[in-house]
Design a protein around this motif. Sequence first.
Motif, PDB file in Angstrom:
ATOM      1  N   THR A 115       1.019  -1.409  -0.087  1.00 28.33           N
ATOM      2  CA  THR A 115       0.000  -0.113  -0.022  1.00 28.33           C
ATOM      3  C   THR A 115       0.918   1.356   0.133  1.00 28.33           C
ATOM      4  O   THR A 115       1.776   1.351   0.844  1.00 28.33           O
ATOM      5  CB  THR A 115      -0.755   0.028   1.348  1.00 28.33           C
ATOM      6  OG1 THR A 115      -1.367  -1.237   1.422  1.00 28.33           O
ATOM      7  CG2 THR A 115      -1.959   1.053   1.160  1.00 28.33           C
ATOM      8  N   PRO A 116       0.684   2.154  -0.871  1.00 30.70           N
ATOM      9  CA  PRO A 116       1.263   3.225  -0.901  1.00 30.70           C
ATOM     10  C   PRO A 116       1.195   4.123   0.304  1.00 30.70           C
ATOM     11  O   PRO A 116       0.487   3.885   0.799  1.00 30.70           O
ATOM     12  CB  PRO A 116       1.114   4.192  -2.358  1.00 30.70           C
ATOM     13  CG  PRO A 116      -0.475   3.788  -2.510  1.00 30.70           C
ATOM     14  CD  PRO A 116      -0.419   2.281  -1.847  1.00 30.70           C
ATOM     15  N   PHE A 117       2.343   5.116   0.492  1.00 30.58           N
ATOM     16  CA  PHE A 117       2.153   5.990   1.556  1.00 30.58           C
ATOM     17  C   PHE A 117       2.455   7.716   1.053  1.00 30.58           C
ATOM     18  O   PHE A 117       3.176   7.855   0.422  1.00 30.58           O
ATOM     19  CB  PHE A 117       3.297   5.758   2.530  1.00 30.58           C
ATOM     20  CG  PHE A 117       3.325   6.732   3.786  1.00 30.58           C
ATOM     21  CD1 PHE A 117       2.143   6.911   4.444  1.00 30.58           C
ATOM     22  CD2 PHE A 117       4.624   7.414   4.086  1.00 30.58           C
ATOM     23  CE1 PHE A 117       2.269   8.014   5.579  1.00 30.58           C
ATOM     24  CE2 PHE A 117       4.539   8.361   4.977  1.00 30.58           C
ATOM     25  CZ  PHE A 117       3.449   8.724   5.684  1.00 30.58           C
ATOM     26  N   PHE A 118       1.347   8.585   1.440  1.00 30.53           N
ATOM     27  CA  PHE A 118       1.689   9.948   1.290  1.00 30.53           C
ATOM     28  C   PHE A 118       1.289  10.702   2.279  1.00 30.53           C
ATOM     29  O   PHE A 118       0.341  10.576   3.141  1.00 30.53           O
ATOM     30  CB  PHE A 118       0.267  10.246   0.182  1.00 30.53           C
ATOM     31  CG  PHE A 118       0.356   9.537  -1.141  1.00 30.53           C
ATOM     32  CD1 PHE A 118       1.283   9.954  -1.893  1.00 30.53           C
ATOM     33  CD2 PHE A 118      -0.670   8.426  -1.449  1.00 30.53           C
ATOM     34  CE1 PHE A 118       1.096   9.248  -3.248  1.00 30.53           C
ATOM     35  CE2 PHE A 118      -0.774   7.940  -2.528  1.00 30.53           C
ATOM     36  CZ  PHE A 118       0.401   8.272  -3.406  1.00 30.53           C
ATOM     37  N   ARG A 151       4.259   6.492   8.261  1.00 22.40           N
ATOM     38  CA  ARG A 151       3.999   5.251   7.394  1.00 22.40           C
ATOM     39  C   ARG A 151       3.415   4.121   7.825  1.00 22.40           C
ATOM     40  O   ARG A 151       2.759   3.312   7.128  1.00 22.40           O
ATOM     41  CB  ARG A 151       5.394   5.053   6.676  1.00 22.40           C
ATOM     42  CG  ARG A 151       5.445   4.181   5.371  1.00 22.40           C
ATOM     43  CD  ARG A 151       6.616   3.900   4.844  1.00 22.40           C
ATOM     44  NE  ARG A 151       6.402   3.251   3.563  1.00 22.40           N
ATOM     45  CZ  ARG A 151       6.154   1.855   3.430  1.00 22.40           C
ATOM     46  NH1 ARG A 151       5.900   1.257   4.523  1.00 22.40           N
ATOM     47  NH2 ARG A 151       5.796   1.105   2.015  1.00 22.40           N
ATOM     48  N   ALA A 203      -5.314  10.159   2.640  1.00 22.03           N
ATOM     49  CA  ALA A 203      -5.805   8.919   2.812  1.00 22.03           C
ATOM     50  C   ALA A 203      -6.526   8.438   1.567  1.00 22.03           C
ATOM     51  O   ALA A 203      -6.411   7.165   1.007  1.00 22.03           O
ATOM     52  CB  ALA A 203      -6.767   8.867   4.139  1.00 22.03           C
ATOM     53  N   THR A 230      -2.404  11.745  -6.969  1.00 16.24           N
ATOM     54  CA  THR A 230      -1.459  12.133  -5.897  1.00 16.24           C
ATOM     55  C   THR A 230      -2.600  12.921  -4.763  1.00 16.24           C
ATOM     56  O   THR A 230      -3.470  13.478  -5.282  1.00 16.24           O
ATOM     57  CB  THR A 230      -0.343  13.200  -6.101  1.00 16.24           C
ATOM     58  OG1 THR A 230      -0.896  14.174  -6.886  1.00 16.24           O
ATOM     59  CG2 THR A 230       0.512  12.426  -7.189  1.00 16.24           C
ATOM     60  N   THR A 244      -4.199   7.358  -0.930  1.00 18.97           N
ATOM     61  CA  THR A 244      -3.534   6.150  -0.847  1.00 18.97           C
ATOM     62  C   THR A 244      -4.517   4.808  -1.076  1.00 18.97           C
ATOM     63  O   THR A 244      -3.978   3.835  -1.810  1.00 18.97           O
ATOM     64  CB  THR A 244      -3.407   5.916   0.961  1.00 18.97           C
ATOM     65  OG1 THR A 244      -2.650   6.979   1.435  1.00 18.97           O
ATOM     66  CG2 THR A 244      -2.802   4.593   1.558  1.00 18.97           C
ATOM     67  N   ALA A 268      -3.735   2.195  -4.147  1.00 16.39           N
ATOM     68  CA  ALA A 268      -3.657   0.783  -3.925  1.00 16.39           C
ATOM     69  C   ALA A 268      -4.636   0.119  -5.003  1.00 16.39           C
ATOM     70  O   ALA A 268      -4.476  -1.100  -5.123  1.00 16.39           O
ATOM     71  CB  ALA A 268      -4.243   0.632  -2.322  1.00 16.39           C
ATOM     72  N   ARG A 322      -1.797   3.392   7.821  1.00 17.39           N
ATOM     73  CA  ARG A 322      -1.134   4.358   7.202  1.00 17.39           C
ATOM     74  C   ARG A 322      -1.855   5.687   7.744  1.00 17.39           C
ATOM     75  O   ARG A 322      -3.055   5.693   7.289  1.00 17.39           O
ATOM     76  CB  ARG A 322      -1.198   4.357   5.650  1.00 17.39           C
ATOM     77  CG  ARG A 322      -0.487   3.219   4.872  1.00 17.39           C
ATOM     78  CD  ARG A 322       0.977   3.449   4.315  1.00 17.39           C
ATOM     79  NE  ARG A 322       1.418   2.490   3.659  1.00 17.39           N
ATOM     80  CZ  ARG A 322       2.014   1.451   4.220  1.00 17.39           C
ATOM     81  NH1 ARG A 322       2.511   1.225   5.513  1.00 17.39           N
ATOM     82  NH2 ARG A 322       2.381   0.482   3.446  1.00 17.39           N
TER      83      ARG A 322
END
Lengths: 126, 335
Positions: free
Chosen positions: B49-52, B165, B63, B76, B66, B70, B160
Amino acid sequence: MRLSLWRKTSIAILSVAMLNLGFVSATQAAIVDTSALVTTDREADLSTVRAQLTRAEVRAKFEEMGVDATAIDRRVAQLNDRELHQMAVDIQNAPAGGDVVWLIGAVFIVLIILELTGVIDIFKKT
Amino acid sequence: MRKRAATVAARFVFLLSIPLLLSACAARGPFIAASMAPGARTSVELDATPFFPQDKYQCGPAALATALVASEATTTPEDLVPLVYLPARKGSLQVEMLATPRKFERLSYVLSPNFDSIVAELNAGRPVLVLHNYGLPTWPKWHYAVVIGYDSARDRFILRSGTKRRDEWRARTFMVAWHHAHRWAMVVLRPGEIPVTADPRSYLQAAADFERAAKPEAALLAFDAAIKRWPAEPVAWIGRGTAQYRAGKLTEAARDYAAAVSIDANNAGARNNYAQTLLELGCPRRAREQLSSIDAAALQTPLREAVSDTRLHVDAAISATTADSAECTFPVSGS
Protein backbone atom coordinates in the motif's frame (compact mmCIF):
# COMPACT_ATOMS: atom_id res chain seq x y z
CA MET A 1 -21.92 48.11 -8.93
CA ARG A 2 -21.18 45.52 -6.23
CA LEU A 3 -24.03 43.07 -5.89
CA SER A 4 -24.97 41.84 -2.45
CA LEU A 5 -24.48 38.16 -1.66
CA TRP A 6 -28.25 37.76 -1.53
CA ARG A 7 -28.70 39.12 -5.02
CA LYS A 8 -25.81 37.12 -6.39
CA THR A 9 -27.25 33.94 -4.94
CA SER A 10 -30.72 34.69 -6.26
CA ILE A 11 -29.37 35.38 -9.72
CA ALA A 12 -27.36 32.17 -9.66
CA ILE A 13 -30.36 30.11 -8.56
CA LEU A 14 -32.71 31.67 -11.06
CA SER A 15 -30.35 31.39 -13.98
CA VAL A 16 -29.71 27.72 -13.28
CA ALA A 17 -33.44 27.09 -12.88
CA MET A 18 -34.17 28.88 -16.14
CA LEU A 19 -31.42 27.10 -18.03
CA ASN A 20 -32.95 23.88 -16.84
CA LEU A 21 -36.42 24.77 -18.14
CA GLY A 22 -34.91 24.87 -21.61
CA PHE A 23 -33.60 21.35 -21.78
CA VAL A 24 -35.70 19.19 -19.54
CA SER A 25 -37.58 17.78 -22.50
CA ALA A 26 -34.59 17.74 -24.82
CA THR A 27 -32.46 15.52 -22.57
CA GLN A 28 -35.29 13.16 -21.62
CA ALA A 29 -34.09 9.69 -22.40
CA ALA A 30 -36.52 6.83 -22.39
CA ILE A 31 -33.97 4.53 -20.74
CA VAL A 32 -34.10 5.11 -16.99
CA ASP A 33 -30.83 5.33 -15.07
CA THR A 34 -30.36 2.47 -12.66
CA SER A 35 -29.90 5.01 -9.88
CA ALA A 36 -33.55 6.04 -10.28
CA LEU A 37 -34.52 2.43 -9.58
CA VAL A 38 -32.51 1.81 -6.41
CA THR A 39 -33.15 5.00 -4.46
CA THR A 40 -35.89 5.12 -1.88
CA ASP A 41 -39.15 6.96 -2.53
CA ARG A 42 -38.15 9.92 -0.41
CA GLU A 43 -35.00 10.43 -2.45
CA ALA A 44 -36.79 9.96 -5.76
CA ASP A 45 -39.12 12.75 -4.70
CA LEU A 46 -36.40 15.28 -5.37
CA SER A 47 -37.57 16.60 -8.68
CA THR A 48 -35.14 17.69 -11.34
CA VAL A 49 -35.81 21.37 -10.74
CA ARG A 50 -35.32 20.93 -7.02
CA ALA A 51 -31.99 19.23 -7.71
CA GLN A 52 -30.96 22.18 -9.84
CA LEU A 53 -31.74 24.55 -6.99
CA THR A 54 -29.74 22.38 -4.62
CA ARG A 55 -26.87 22.51 -7.08
CA ALA A 56 -26.87 26.32 -7.00
CA GLU A 57 -27.07 26.24 -3.22
CA VAL A 58 -24.11 23.88 -2.90
CA ARG A 59 -22.16 25.99 -5.35
CA ALA A 60 -22.74 29.06 -3.16
CA LYS A 61 -21.72 27.11 -0.04
CA PHE A 62 -18.50 25.90 -1.66
CA GLU A 63 -17.68 29.51 -2.41
CA GLU A 64 -18.40 30.51 1.17
CA MET A 65 -16.18 27.67 2.42
CA GLY A 66 -13.21 29.00 0.48
CA VAL A 67 -13.09 26.40 -2.29
CA ASP A 68 -11.06 27.62 -5.23
CA ALA A 69 -13.39 29.09 -7.90
CA THR A 70 -11.85 26.95 -10.64
CA ALA A 71 -12.63 23.74 -8.70
CA ILE A 72 -16.24 24.49 -7.74
CA ASP A 73 -17.77 23.36 -11.04
CA ARG A 74 -15.89 20.07 -11.00
CA ARG A 75 -16.89 19.38 -7.42
CA VAL A 76 -20.55 20.14 -7.98
CA ALA A 77 -20.57 18.09 -11.18
CA GLN A 78 -19.26 14.94 -9.51
CA LEU A 79 -22.10 14.83 -6.96
CA ASN A 80 -25.40 13.13 -7.72
CA ASP A 81 -28.76 14.47 -6.50
CA ARG A 82 -28.65 12.55 -3.23
CA GLU A 83 -25.12 13.74 -2.47
CA LEU A 84 -25.94 17.34 -3.40
CA HIS A 85 -28.79 17.20 -0.95
CA GLN A 86 -26.53 15.86 1.81
CA MET A 87 -24.01 18.61 1.13
CA ALA A 88 -26.65 21.33 1.13
CA VAL A 89 -28.03 20.13 4.46
CA ASP A 90 -24.83 19.24 6.24
CA ILE A 91 -21.79 21.05 4.87
CA GLN A 92 -21.39 23.03 8.11
CA ASN A 93 -21.62 20.17 10.57
CA ALA A 94 -20.82 16.88 8.86
CA PRO A 95 -17.61 15.27 10.10
CA ALA A 96 -14.63 16.87 8.36
CA GLY A 97 -11.61 14.64 8.77
CA GLY A 98 -8.54 16.79 8.94
CA ASP A 99 -6.83 17.05 12.30
CA VAL A 100 -3.40 15.56 12.61
CA VAL A 101 -2.91 12.54 14.81
CA TRP A 102 -1.03 14.06 17.73
CA LEU A 103 -4.06 16.20 18.55
CA ILE A 104 -5.44 13.45 20.75
CA GLY A 105 -7.64 15.05 23.38
CA ALA A 106 -7.46 14.34 27.11
CA VAL A 107 -11.08 13.26 27.03
CA PHE A 108 -10.32 10.68 24.40
CA ILE A 109 -7.59 9.24 26.59
CA VAL A 110 -10.14 8.88 29.38
CA LEU A 111 -12.51 7.08 27.02
CA ILE A 112 -9.74 4.68 26.11
CA ILE A 113 -8.91 4.02 29.75
CA LEU A 114 -12.56 3.35 30.52
CA GLU A 115 -12.68 0.89 27.64
CA LEU A 116 -9.38 -0.79 28.52
CA THR A 117 -10.43 -1.29 32.12
CA GLY A 118 -13.80 -2.65 31.09
CA VAL A 119 -15.96 0.09 32.63
CA ILE A 120 -17.60 0.74 29.30
CA ASP A 121 -17.91 -1.73 26.47
CA ILE A 122 -18.66 -0.21 23.11
CA PHE A 123 -18.03 -3.42 21.22
CA LYS A 124 -20.76 -5.63 22.58
CA LYS A 125 -21.93 -7.75 19.69
CA THR A 126 -25.15 -6.30 18.45
CA MET B 1 -23.69 26.28 25.49
CA ARG B 2 -22.60 23.11 23.73
CA LYS B 3 -18.98 23.74 24.54
CA ARG B 4 -19.80 24.28 28.19
CA ALA B 5 -21.84 21.11 28.36
CA ALA B 6 -18.92 19.26 26.81
CA THR B 7 -16.51 20.65 29.38
CA VAL B 8 -18.77 19.68 32.25
CA ALA B 9 -19.21 16.20 30.82
CA ALA B 10 -15.48 15.88 30.30
CA ARG B 11 -14.75 16.82 33.91
CA PHE B 12 -17.33 14.39 35.13
CA VAL B 13 -15.91 11.54 33.08
CA PHE B 14 -12.41 12.41 34.21
CA LEU B 15 -13.31 12.41 37.91
CA LEU B 16 -15.13 9.15 37.45
CA SER B 17 -12.05 7.56 35.94
CA ILE B 18 -9.58 8.49 38.70
CA PRO B 19 -10.38 5.59 41.03
CA LEU B 20 -10.07 3.24 38.09
CA LEU B 21 -6.74 4.69 37.13
CA LEU B 22 -5.50 4.27 40.68
CA SER B 23 -6.60 0.71 41.04
CA ALA B 24 -5.57 -0.13 37.45
CA CYS B 25 -7.61 -3.23 37.83
CA ALA B 26 -9.34 -5.54 35.40
CA ALA B 27 -7.29 -4.77 32.29
CA ARG B 28 -9.08 -6.48 29.46
CA GLY B 29 -7.70 -9.20 27.27
CA PRO B 30 -6.81 -8.92 23.61
CA PHE B 31 -9.56 -7.67 21.35
CA ILE B 32 -8.69 -9.04 17.92
CA ALA B 33 -8.16 -12.66 18.98
CA ALA B 34 -11.42 -12.63 20.94
CA SER B 35 -13.36 -11.23 17.97
CA MET B 36 -12.01 -13.64 15.38
CA ALA B 37 -13.57 -16.92 14.38
CA PRO B 38 -11.43 -19.91 15.40
CA GLY B 39 -8.97 -20.86 12.67
CA ALA B 40 -9.03 -17.38 11.06
CA ARG B 41 -5.84 -15.73 9.82
CA THR B 42 -3.86 -14.17 12.64
CA SER B 43 -2.15 -11.35 10.77
CA VAL B 44 -2.21 -9.44 7.52
CA GLU B 45 -0.15 -6.50 6.39
CA LEU B 46 -0.64 -4.99 2.96
CA ASP B 47 2.96 -3.79 2.62
CA ALA B 48 2.56 -2.67 -0.96
CA THR B 49 0.00 0.00 0.00
CA PRO B 50 1.49 3.36 -0.98
CA PHE B 51 2.12 6.09 1.57
CA PHE B 52 1.50 9.80 1.19
CA PRO B 53 2.46 11.83 4.28
CA GLN B 54 -0.24 14.41 4.87
CA ASP B 55 0.13 18.17 5.00
CA LYS B 56 -1.59 20.04 7.81
CA TYR B 57 -5.31 19.18 7.98
CA GLN B 58 -5.10 17.31 4.69
CA CYS B 59 -5.51 13.75 5.82
CA GLY B 60 -8.57 13.43 3.53
CA PRO B 61 -6.65 13.84 0.26
CA ALA B 62 -3.72 11.78 1.64
CA ALA B 63 -5.91 8.86 2.79
CA LEU B 64 -7.98 8.92 -0.39
CA ALA B 65 -4.86 8.94 -2.58
CA THR B 66 -3.58 5.95 -0.60
CA ALA B 67 -6.77 3.96 -1.23
CA LEU B 68 -7.02 5.03 -4.88
CA VAL B 69 -3.42 4.21 -5.76
CA ALA B 70 -3.76 0.88 -3.94
CA SER B 71 -6.61 0.17 -6.38
CA GLU B 72 -4.24 0.95 -9.28
CA ALA B 73 -5.59 4.42 -10.04
CA THR B 74 -3.07 7.16 -10.83
CA THR B 75 -3.27 10.19 -8.55
CA THR B 76 -1.59 12.13 -5.74
CA PRO B 77 -2.89 13.98 -2.66
CA GLU B 78 -2.08 17.26 -4.44
CA ASP B 79 -4.46 16.28 -7.27
CA LEU B 80 -7.17 15.49 -4.75
CA VAL B 81 -6.95 18.63 -2.59
CA PRO B 82 -9.06 20.72 -4.98
CA LEU B 83 -11.64 17.90 -5.12
CA VAL B 84 -12.14 17.00 -1.46
CA TYR B 85 -10.59 19.64 0.83
CA LEU B 86 -12.86 22.29 2.36
CA PRO B 87 -10.71 25.19 3.57
CA ALA B 88 -13.30 26.65 5.97
CA ARG B 89 -13.81 23.27 7.65
CA LYS B 90 -10.08 22.47 7.62
CA GLY B 91 -10.96 18.99 6.46
CA SER B 92 -12.79 16.75 4.00
CA LEU B 93 -16.37 15.50 4.10
CA GLN B 94 -17.40 11.87 3.71
CA VAL B 95 -19.75 12.67 0.81
CA GLU B 96 -16.88 13.94 -1.32
CA MET B 97 -14.52 11.19 -0.19
CA LEU B 98 -17.11 8.78 -1.60
CA ALA B 99 -17.87 10.74 -4.77
CA THR B 100 -14.29 11.40 -5.88
CA PRO B 101 -13.20 7.81 -6.74
CA ARG B 102 -15.79 7.83 -9.55
CA LYS B 103 -13.59 10.37 -11.33
CA PHE B 104 -10.91 7.66 -11.46
CA GLU B 105 -13.26 4.95 -12.72
CA ARG B 106 -13.52 3.42 -9.26
CA LEU B 107 -16.51 2.58 -7.06
CA SER B 108 -16.75 3.54 -3.39
CA TYR B 109 -18.45 1.32 -0.86
CA VAL B 110 -19.23 2.08 2.79
CA LEU B 111 -18.63 -1.05 4.85
CA SER B 112 -21.12 -2.27 7.41
CA PRO B 113 -20.09 -0.81 10.77
CA ASN B 114 -18.35 -3.75 12.38
CA PHE B 115 -14.89 -5.17 12.96
CA ASP B 116 -15.51 -8.24 10.78
CA SER B 117 -16.08 -6.24 7.62
CA ILE B 118 -12.72 -4.44 8.02
CA VAL B 119 -10.87 -7.71 8.63
CA ALA B 120 -12.59 -9.37 5.65
CA GLU B 121 -11.44 -6.58 3.32
CA LEU B 122 -7.86 -6.72 4.63
CA ASN B 123 -7.86 -10.49 4.14
CA ALA B 124 -9.04 -9.90 0.56
CA GLY B 125 -6.07 -7.56 0.00
CA ARG B 126 -7.96 -4.26 0.10
CA PRO B 127 -6.89 -1.46 2.45
CA VAL B 128 -9.76 0.20 4.34
CA LEU B 129 -10.16 3.95 4.69
CA VAL B 130 -11.58 4.80 8.13
CA LEU B 131 -12.79 7.90 9.91
CA HIS B 132 -11.57 8.33 13.48
CA ASN B 133 -12.70 10.65 16.23
CA TYR B 134 -10.09 11.58 18.82
CA GLY B 135 -12.50 13.75 20.77
CA LEU B 136 -16.02 13.32 22.09
CA PRO B 137 -19.32 13.14 20.24
CA THR B 138 -19.97 16.77 21.23
CA TRP B 139 -16.36 17.85 20.75
CA PRO B 140 -15.05 15.84 17.85
CA LYS B 141 -11.58 15.72 16.34
CA TRP B 142 -11.96 13.94 13.04
CA HIS B 143 -9.19 12.18 11.20
CA TYR B 144 -9.00 9.89 8.15
CA ALA B 145 -6.51 7.05 8.01
CA VAL B 146 -6.04 3.85 6.03
CA VAL B 147 -5.95 0.46 7.74
CA ILE B 148 -3.47 -1.83 6.01
CA GLY B 149 -3.32 -4.76 8.41
CA TYR B 150 -3.73 -6.33 11.82
CA ASP B 151 -1.69 -8.52 14.09
CA SER B 152 -3.73 -10.72 16.34
CA ALA B 153 -0.79 -11.88 18.47
CA ARG B 154 0.14 -8.31 19.40
CA ASP B 155 -3.48 -7.09 19.27
CA ARG B 156 -2.64 -4.24 16.93
CA PHE B 157 -4.06 -2.58 13.84
CA ILE B 158 -1.53 -1.24 11.35
CA LEU B 159 -2.32 2.05 9.62
CA ARG B 160 -1.01 4.53 7.08
CA SER B 161 -1.89 7.66 8.99
CA GLY B 162 -0.94 11.32 8.99
CA THR B 163 2.82 11.60 8.72
CA LYS B 164 3.45 8.01 9.83
CA ARG B 165 4.08 5.39 7.22
CA ARG B 166 3.48 2.54 9.62
CA ASP B 167 1.35 3.49 12.57
CA GLU B 168 0.53 0.69 15.01
CA TRP B 169 -2.61 1.05 17.09
CA ARG B 170 -3.71 -0.98 20.07
CA ALA B 171 -6.87 -2.67 18.82
CA ARG B 172 -9.13 -1.28 21.55
CA THR B 173 -7.81 2.24 21.11
CA PHE B 174 -8.43 2.00 17.40
CA MET B 175 -11.95 0.74 18.03
CA VAL B 176 -12.78 3.56 20.47
CA ALA B 177 -11.72 6.19 17.93
CA TRP B 178 -13.66 4.40 15.19
CA HIS B 179 -16.75 3.86 17.31
CA HIS B 180 -16.96 7.57 18.06
CA ALA B 181 -16.78 8.33 14.33
CA HIS B 182 -19.96 6.29 13.73
CA ARG B 183 -17.81 3.32 12.68
CA TRP B 184 -17.47 4.75 9.18
CA ALA B 185 -15.21 2.85 6.78
CA MET B 186 -14.99 2.78 3.01
CA VAL B 187 -13.18 0.81 0.35
CA VAL B 188 -12.27 1.79 -3.19
CA LEU B 189 -13.13 -0.86 -5.78
CA ARG B 190 -12.14 -1.50 -9.36
CA PRO B 191 -15.16 -2.15 -11.57
CA GLY B 192 -16.00 -5.82 -11.06
CA GLU B 193 -14.80 -6.04 -7.45
CA ILE B 194 -17.35 -6.50 -4.67
CA PRO B 195 -16.51 -6.27 -0.96
CA VAL B 196 -16.47 -9.60 0.86
CA THR B 197 -19.25 -8.60 3.29
CA ALA B 198 -21.24 -6.45 0.83
CA ASP B 199 -25.01 -6.51 0.92
CA PRO B 200 -26.78 -6.34 -2.44
CA ARG B 201 -28.75 -3.17 -1.76
CA SER B 202 -25.74 -1.07 -0.76
CA TYR B 203 -23.55 -2.48 -3.51
CA LEU B 204 -26.15 -1.87 -6.22
CA GLN B 205 -26.63 1.68 -4.95
CA ALA B 206 -22.85 2.20 -5.24
CA ALA B 207 -22.86 0.66 -8.72
CA ALA B 208 -25.77 2.85 -9.80
CA ASP B 209 -23.94 5.95 -8.53
CA PHE B 210 -20.92 4.75 -10.49
CA GLU B 211 -22.95 4.14 -13.68
CA ARG B 212 -23.81 7.82 -14.04
CA ALA B 213 -20.22 8.87 -14.72
CA ALA B 214 -18.75 5.62 -16.01
CA LYS B 215 -18.07 4.32 -19.49
CA PRO B 216 -20.58 1.59 -20.44
CA GLU B 217 -17.82 -1.05 -20.45
CA ALA B 218 -16.86 -0.18 -16.86
CA ALA B 219 -20.49 -0.12 -15.68
CA LEU B 220 -20.96 -3.49 -17.35
CA LEU B 221 -18.17 -5.02 -15.25
CA ALA B 222 -19.68 -3.64 -12.05
CA PHE B 223 -23.16 -5.05 -12.73
CA ASP B 224 -21.88 -8.27 -14.26
CA ALA B 225 -20.12 -9.04 -10.96
CA ALA B 226 -23.37 -8.27 -9.13
CA ILE B 227 -25.29 -10.75 -11.32
CA LYS B 228 -22.75 -13.46 -10.53
CA ARG B 229 -23.00 -12.75 -6.80
CA TRP B 230 -26.76 -12.09 -6.53
CA PRO B 231 -28.49 -13.56 -9.60
CA ALA B 232 -31.92 -12.99 -8.04
CA GLU B 233 -31.49 -9.19 -7.84
CA PRO B 234 -33.44 -7.53 -10.69
CA VAL B 235 -31.44 -4.28 -10.37
CA ALA B 236 -28.21 -6.14 -11.17
CA TRP B 237 -29.76 -7.30 -14.47
CA ILE B 238 -31.22 -3.88 -15.22
CA GLY B 239 -27.82 -2.27 -14.63
CA ARG B 240 -26.05 -4.68 -16.95
CA GLY B 241 -28.82 -4.27 -19.50
CA THR B 242 -28.41 -0.50 -19.46
CA ALA B 243 -24.65 -0.82 -19.85
CA GLN B 244 -25.23 -3.09 -22.87
CA TYR B 245 -27.77 -0.64 -24.27
CA ARG B 246 -25.35 2.27 -23.91
CA ALA B 247 -22.65 0.23 -25.62
CA GLY B 248 -25.05 -0.26 -28.54
CA LYS B 249 -25.60 -3.97 -27.88
CA LEU B 250 -29.37 -3.95 -28.09
CA THR B 251 -29.97 -7.71 -28.31
CA GLU B 252 -27.87 -8.36 -25.18
CA ALA B 253 -29.65 -5.49 -23.43
CA ALA B 254 -33.05 -6.95 -24.30
CA ARG B 255 -32.04 -10.30 -22.80
CA ASP B 256 -30.87 -8.72 -19.55
CA TYR B 257 -34.02 -6.65 -19.18
CA ALA B 258 -36.08 -9.74 -19.93
CA ALA B 259 -34.25 -11.51 -17.11
CA ALA B 260 -35.06 -8.64 -14.73
CA VAL B 261 -38.74 -8.76 -15.72
CA SER B 262 -38.86 -12.52 -15.24
CA ILE B 263 -37.53 -12.09 -11.68
CA ASP B 264 -39.74 -9.12 -10.81
CA ALA B 265 -42.81 -8.79 -13.03
CA ASN B 266 -43.80 -5.55 -11.28
CA ASN B 267 -40.54 -3.76 -11.96
CA ALA B 268 -41.65 -0.75 -13.99
CA GLY B 269 -38.07 0.39 -14.62
CA ALA B 270 -37.11 -2.95 -16.12
CA ARG B 271 -40.25 -3.02 -18.29
CA ASN B 272 -39.73 0.55 -19.47
CA ASN B 273 -36.10 -0.03 -20.45
CA TYR B 274 -37.01 -3.37 -22.03
CA ALA B 275 -39.75 -1.67 -24.06
CA GLN B 276 -37.45 1.09 -25.26
CA THR B 277 -34.89 -1.51 -26.36
CA LEU B 278 -37.55 -3.60 -28.14
CA LEU B 279 -38.73 -0.49 -29.91
CA GLU B 280 -35.24 0.22 -31.20
CA LEU B 281 -34.95 -3.40 -32.31
CA GLY B 282 -38.00 -2.91 -34.53
CA CYS B 283 -40.46 -4.64 -32.19
CA PRO B 284 -42.93 -1.95 -31.08
CA ARG B 285 -45.78 -4.43 -30.55
CA ARG B 286 -43.69 -6.50 -28.16
CA ALA B 287 -42.71 -3.22 -26.53
CA ARG B 288 -46.34 -2.29 -25.94
CA GLU B 289 -46.94 -5.63 -24.20
CA GLN B 290 -44.24 -4.63 -21.69
CA LEU B 291 -45.72 -1.21 -21.09
CA SER B 292 -49.37 -2.25 -20.85
CA SER B 293 -49.06 -3.63 -17.32
CA ILE B 294 -47.38 -0.53 -15.86
CA ASP B 295 -49.52 1.74 -13.71
CA ALA B 296 -47.77 5.02 -14.54
CA ALA B 297 -49.77 7.05 -12.02
CA ALA B 298 -48.20 5.07 -9.17
CA LEU B 299 -44.63 5.91 -10.20
CA GLN B 300 -42.22 8.60 -9.04
CA THR B 301 -41.35 11.51 -11.30
CA PRO B 302 -38.32 10.46 -13.39
CA LEU B 303 -39.71 7.00 -14.04
CA ARG B 304 -43.27 8.19 -14.73
CA GLU B 305 -42.03 10.66 -17.33
CA ALA B 306 -39.85 8.03 -18.97
CA VAL B 307 -42.74 5.56 -19.18
CA SER B 308 -45.12 8.06 -20.77
CA ASP B 309 -42.36 9.10 -23.17
CA THR B 310 -41.67 5.49 -24.16
CA ARG B 311 -45.43 4.91 -24.63
CA LEU B 312 -45.67 7.84 -27.03
CA HIS B 313 -42.79 6.57 -29.15
CA VAL B 314 -44.04 3.00 -29.12
CA ASP B 315 -47.56 4.05 -30.20
CA ALA B 316 -46.13 6.21 -32.97
CA ALA B 317 -44.03 3.30 -34.23
CA ILE B 318 -47.02 0.97 -34.17
CA SER B 319 -49.13 3.33 -36.28
CA ALA B 320 -46.25 3.79 -38.70
CA THR B 321 -45.66 0.05 -39.29
CA THR B 322 -47.84 -2.93 -40.13
CA ALA B 323 -45.94 -5.60 -38.15
CA ASP B 324 -42.94 -6.13 -35.88
CA SER B 325 -39.70 -7.23 -37.48
CA ALA B 326 -39.26 -10.96 -38.01
CA GLU B 327 -36.99 -11.61 -35.03
CA CYS B 328 -38.55 -10.28 -31.89
CA THR B 329 -37.96 -13.08 -29.40
CA PHE B 330 -35.13 -12.54 -26.97
CA PRO B 331 -34.48 -15.41 -24.63
CA VAL B 332 -33.70 -14.41 -21.05
CA SER B 333 -29.94 -14.11 -20.38
CA GLY B 334 -28.30 -16.72 -18.24
CA SER B 335 -25.91 -15.48 -15.58
